[in-house]
Design an enzyme around this catalytic site. Structure first.
Site, short mmCIF file in Angstrom:
data_model
loop_
_atom_site.label_atom_id
_atom_site.label_comp_id
_atom_site.label_asym_id
_atom_site.label_seq_id
_atom_site.Cartn_x
_atom_site.Cartn_y
_atom_site.Cartn_z
CG ASP A 102 -2.28 0.41 1.00
OD1 ASP A 102 -2.44 1.48 0.41
OD2 ASP A 102 -3.20 -0.31 1.40
CG ASP A 204 -4.40 5.70 0.87
OD1 ASP A 204 -5.36 4.93 1.05
OD2 ASP A 204 -4.24 6.76 1.51
CD GLU A 259 -8.85 4.82 -1.66
OE1 GLU A 259 -9.78 4.54 -0.92
OE2 GLU A 259 -7.85 5.47 -1.29
CG HIS A 334 -8.90 -1.22 4.29
ND1 HIS A 334 -8.76 -1.29 2.92
CD2 HIS A 334 -8.45 0.01 4.66
CE1 HIS A 334 -8.25 -0.15 2.49
NE2 HIS A 334 -8.04 0.65 3.52
CG ASP A 335 -11.18 2.23 3.26
OD1 ASP A 335 -10.74 2.29 4.43
OD2 ASP A 335 -10.53 2.59 2.26
#
Ligand code: GLC
Ligand code: CA
Length: 559
Positions: A102, A204, A259, A334-335
């Protein structure tokens, strides 16, 4: 007839997203760690996946669970050491699995050395690494922050009489990408990881790196969702991505996925058209509004679930990439809260059926699929309604914000119980021993109480379990180029219960039928199924005279 275009290994992989904090704790401190992941390497391999995306494992004070990095070249002590990391990488590679890291470079932690310097003095060499607004100019134009207790993205610092920008929490100051030194530091760090042997990055909030640094006043009465253009997709975004490609991506045979908050079907190709040399892929959010309030994405609205509209989103996105670029597909991460609870049905009767149906969907679309850990066994939401049950800065700070403003914080919590990120972060359920075999200590976030019956060990031995279905479905995709590259064409588009489509490549044609409802459903089509063969289904007999059974999933090979 559709033929394969631009065949690439990274289009053919299945990605497993692994949230290290909740995967496996090896030393009893209640926090998942790298040694824990190493213990589970054979399990990871057994899934048949090709790539692991590891959520951040860098040194971090964990204000936002690792998305606040204080040292990009060190491993978070709670997770282990660089030696553990190297062993993990070796363990994955020796099993033929790649690892993507990430990359969190829109912001750092406020405890990063750059920021500790930057905040000291106005003429510190690192001052220009972040966005500062000198107080003599007056108050900076308001910027909203979803993670801030006061909903304010500017934080005043008396030491230098100025404000710094933090789109996320106040412990996540935004890096100033206009500064070439910052960019070079980032590329250098990326190359360092690639040279170490990692296989790429998940980027990210990458659309946020370039913003309008004149910070114009926001128009009055803007809804939170509309503020994006003021925060991201700034004038230099494409230049920076091209530079990153030149400086890093083009030098390795790696994989990357951005993302992409704010990217839409009209500008999608600007990011992933091969000829532009920016990103390979990104993931959008268009389908995640399902069951969420249209007015305020912090709230659930169960009535806002229109399958016909939802199907159109996927169709539109598939069309975007029909000739150039490539898509990704996910239903949970995870969000988000748990895929099965959000898009399926987590009642005892339908939990497994809807989970396997959703996996059939994920693994039969023309896009690189991402499976979030825990979803392979059909883990579900916890639905906590007391603030004490939460660890996520997002939930906690928004709750306090509402309290402070005297607004209804309890109804937020009731609603949030269904969409909170912590739903997707509860520890992995390995077996029916205490704490689901995740830890011998006290888990950082409570284990879901259903672990005694819902766990990996129970599913290992049961042929019809979600876990074994996912393995079969992954194998089917991996052995079938039509499922990867085949043209996608919707069938019976206005059906309010079924999502059906064909996939076609050269002379092979498949039909996928998925029942998204708890009632039988008839498919209206002229496709002749009499000569077909079922390649996979989550029922021994998915169809009877009433139609496709609740949450049925089936893939036919047509002749
Ligand atoms: C991304 C991450 C999320 C994090 C945020 C700030 O959306 O996926 O977990 O909180 O960025 O880094
Ligand atoms: Ca641990």
């Amino acid at each position: 007839m559709q033929h394969i275009i631009h065949r690439k290994w990274w289009k053919e992989v299945v990605v497993y997203q692994l949230y290290p904090r909740s995967f496996k704790d090896s030393n009893g401190d209640g926090i998942g760690d790298l040694k824990g992941i190493i213990e589970k390497l054979d399990y990871i391999e057994s899934l048949g996946i090709d790539v692991v995306w590891l959520n951040p494992v860098y040194e971090s004070p964990n204000d936002d669970m690792g998305y606040d990095i204080s040292d990009y070249r060190a491993i978070m002590k709670q997770f282990g050491s660089m030696e553990d990391f190297d062993l993990l990488l070796e363990g994955l590679h020796s099993r033929g699995i790649k690892l993507i890291m990430d990359l969190v470079v829109n912001h750092t932690s406020d405890e990063h050395e750059w920021f500790r310097e930057s905040r000291k003095l106005r003429d510190n060499p690192y001052r220009n690494y972040y966005h500062w607004w000198d107080a003599e100019k007056g108050k900076p134009p308001y910027r909203w922050s979803i993670f801030d207790k006061e909903s304010n993205a500017w934080k005043y610092e008396a030491a230098t009489n100025s404000y710094y920008l933090h789109i996320f929490s106040e412990k996540q100051p935004d890096l100033n990408w206009e500064n070439p030194e910052v960019r070079n530091q980032v590329y250098d760090m990326m190359r360092w990881w690639m040279d170490k042997g990692v296989d790429g990055f998940r980027l990210d909030v990458i659309t946020c790196i370039s913003k309008d640094i004149a910070f114009p006043e926001l128009p009055k009465d803007m809804a939170p969702g509309d503020w994006f253009p003021y925060y991201a997709k700034g004038p230099n975004l494409h230049a920076y991505l091209q530079e990153m490609n030149r400086e890093v991506f083009s030098r390795y045979d790696g994989m990357n996925v951005g993302e992409a908050s704010g990217i839409n079907i009209n500008d999608a190709l600007l990011f992933v058209d091969e000829d532009r040399q920016e990103l390979q892929t990104f993931y959008h959010f268009d389908h995640t509004g399902f069951g969420i309030s249209k007015d305020n994405f912090m709230y659930a609205d169960h009535s806002n679930r229109n399958l016909v509209e939802w199907k159109k989103i996927f169709h539109r996105w598939d069309q975007v990439f029909s000739k150039k670029g490539w898509g990704t597909i996910y239903l949970g991460n995870h969000d988000t809260s748990r895929m099965t609870s959000r898009f399926g049905n987590d009642s005892e009767a339908y939990r497994e059926l809807s989970a396997t149906m959703l996996h059939t969907f994920l693994l039969s679309m023309r896009a690189t699929p991402y499976i979030y850990n825990g979803d392979e066994i059909g883990m579900v939401n916890t639905n906590h309604t007391s603030i004490e049950s939460y660890q996520d800065v997002y939930t906690i700070n928004y709750y306090h914000q509402l309290k402070q403003r005297g607004e209804d914080a309890e109804s937020f919590l009731r609603s949030h119980a269904w969409i909170s990120r912590d739903n997707g972060r509860t520890p992995m359920q390995w077996n029916n021993t205490v704490n689901a075999g995740f830890t011998s200590g006290t888990p950082w976030l409570a284990v879901h109480e259903n672990y005694t019956s819902l766990n990996v060990e129970e599913q290992e031995t049961r042929p019809g379990s979600v876990l074994n279905y996912v393995r079969r479905m992954i194998r089917l995709r991996k052995n079938n180029l039509t499922l990867i590259y085949g043209a996608f064409n919707p069938v019976d588009e206005n059906n309010e219960q079924l999502f059906a489509y064909t996939r076609e490549l050269d002379d092979q044609k498949l039909l996928v039928v998925l029942n998204f409802s708890d009632r039988p459903a008839q498919l209206e089509t002229t496709i002749d199924l009499s000569e077909s063969q079922i390649l996979i289904s989550n029922y021994p007999e998915p169809l009877d005279k009433e139609g496709y059974k609740p949450y049925a999933a089936v893939i036919y090979q047509l002749f």
